[in-house]
Design an enzyme around this catalytic site. Structure first.
Site, mmCIF file in Angstrom:
data_model
loop_
_atom_site.group_PDB
_atom_site.id
_atom_site.type_symbol
_atom_site.label_atom_id
_atom_site.label_comp_id
_atom_site.label_asym_id
_atom_site.label_seq_id
_atom_site.Cartn_x
_atom_site.Cartn_y
_atom_site.Cartn_z
ATOM 1 N N ASP A 1 2.791 7.802 -7.798
ATOM 2 C CA ASP A 1 3.647 6.990 -6.936
ATOM 3 C C ASP A 1 4.305 5.944 -7.821
ATOM 4 O O ASP A 1 3.610 5.103 -8.412
ATOM 5 C CB ASP A 1 2.826 6.313 -5.834
ATOM 6 C CG ASP A 1 2.213 7.309 -4.864
ATOM 7 O OD1 ASP A 1 2.754 8.427 -4.752
ATOM 8 O OD2 ASP A 1 1.209 6.964 -4.222
ATOM 9 N N ASP B 1 1.276 13.610 5.617
ATOM 10 C CA ASP B 1 0.591 12.351 5.371
ATOM 11 C C ASP B 1 -0.341 12.116 6.555
ATOM 12 O O ASP B 1 0.113 12.067 7.704
ATOM 13 C CB ASP B 1 1.583 11.192 5.263
ATOM 14 C CG ASP B 1 2.386 11.242 3.970
ATOM 15 O OD1 ASP B 1 1.918 11.869 3.000
ATOM 16 O OD2 ASP B 1 3.481 10.655 3.929
#
Length: 252
Positions: free
Chosen positions: A130, A11
Site C-alpha cells: 500500500d 475487502d
C-alpha cells in the site's frame, strides 16, 4: 503471449464486503460468499480476499469464511489480512486459498517472505504494498490497512520483496483507491520497471479505458478492481471485451 488478468477484490470488514475511497468511508457491498460466486460466474481470472482490519486489530484472518468462499468458486483465490507467521499461511492454503497476500508482517519482518517462499513456493506468496505519494516519483509504504506510515520507499521495498522470494506484488495506490480516476500509472510503472515478477495494479479503476491505460502504459500483469464491479457499473466480461478490442491479450 501471456494474457492479462482482471481480478475483482473483496475487502472484508465484519464479515461483509465493503468499499471506501482512499481507505476511508467504507460502505457495504454485500455478502462475501454471494459476491464471490457472482464473480466466478462472470469468469474473472482470479479473486482477491483482503481482511482489511485483521492486522490493525491484531487478529487472524477469518479462516471459516475463506473455507466457505473456496467451496463455492472455481477460480484462483488469494487471501490477505492478519498473516503474521508460517502457520497462518499454512492454515489459509489448507482452507482453500491458492496464494496468500502479506503486507504488514512482511514489512515488519522481511524474513517471513523468504521463509514462506522456501516452505510453500514463491508462486504462493504475494507481497502486498500500500503506497502513498510523498513527492515527485516518490511513494511511502503504509501498513496496518493504510493506517501506519513506515518511512520505507515503495520502489525499494518492491525490489527487496522480489529478491526475498515473493512471486507477485499486489500494488495499491492509496491516493487513487476508490476515486475511479484511473490507476496510478507513474507508481505502477516505477514498480514494474524494477521487478521481474508479476505486478497487480490496484486502486482507481472507474472506466474501461483505465484498464487499457494500465496495461498499455505499464508492464503490469493484472488489474484489480472493486467498486465498478461491486456496484455493477461494468462486468468482468465487458472489461475483457473492451481490452481485446484495444489489442490487450485477455482470456475470454
Amino acid at each position: 503471449m501471456l494474457t492479462r488478468r482482471i481480478i475483482p477484490c473483496l475487502d472484508i470488514k465484519d464479515n461483509r464486503v465493503v468499499k471506501g475511497v482512499k481507505f476511508l468511508g467504507l460502505r457495504d457491498a454485500g455478502d462475501p460468499v454471494e459476491v464471490a460466486k457472482a464473480y466466478d460466474q462472470q469468469e474473472a481470472d482470479e479473486l482477491v480476499f483482503l481482511d482489511i482490519t485483521a492486522s490493525f486489530q491484531k487478529r487472524k484472518t477469518l479462516v471459516e469464511l475463506v473455507e466457505e468462499i473456496a467451496k463455492n468458486i472455481f477460480m484462483p483465490f488469494t487471501v490477505g489480512g492478519g498473516i503474521s507467521d508460517i502457520s497462518d499461511i499454512r492454515n489459509l492454503l489448507n482452507a482453500g486459498a491458492e496464494k496468500v497476500s502479506i503486507n504488514t508482517a512482511a514489512v515488519k519482518c522481511p524474513d517471513l517472505v523468504a521463509r514462506a517462499a522456501r516452505r510453500f513456493g514463491s508462486q504462493c506468496i504475494v507481497a502486498a504494498i500500500d503506497a502513498k505519494a510523498t513527492g515527485a516519483r516518490q511513494w511511502e509504504v503504509y501498513i496496518n490497512g493504510g493506517r501506519t506510515p513506515t518511512g520505507q520507499d515503495a520502489v525499494e521495498w518492491a525490489k527487496q520483496a522480489a529478491n526475498l522470494g515473493a512471486g507477485e506484488i499486489l500494488l495499491t495506490s492509496m491516493d487513487y483507491d476508490g476515486t475511479k480516476d484511473g490507476y496510478d500509472i507513474a507508481l505502477t510503472k516505477a514498480i514494474t520497471d524494477v521487478v521481474s515478477i508479476p505486478v497487480i495494479a490496484s486502486g482507481g479503476a472507474g472506466k474501461l479505458e483505465h484498464f487499457s491505460d494500465a496495461f498499455l502504459k505499464t508492464n503490469c500483469d493484472a488489474c484489480l478492481a472493486a467498486s465498478i464491479f461491486h456496484y455493477e457499473e461494468y462486468t468482468v466480461k465487458q472489461v475483457k471485451e473492451y481490452l481485446k478490442e484495444k489489442g490487450v491479450p485477455v482470456r475470454l
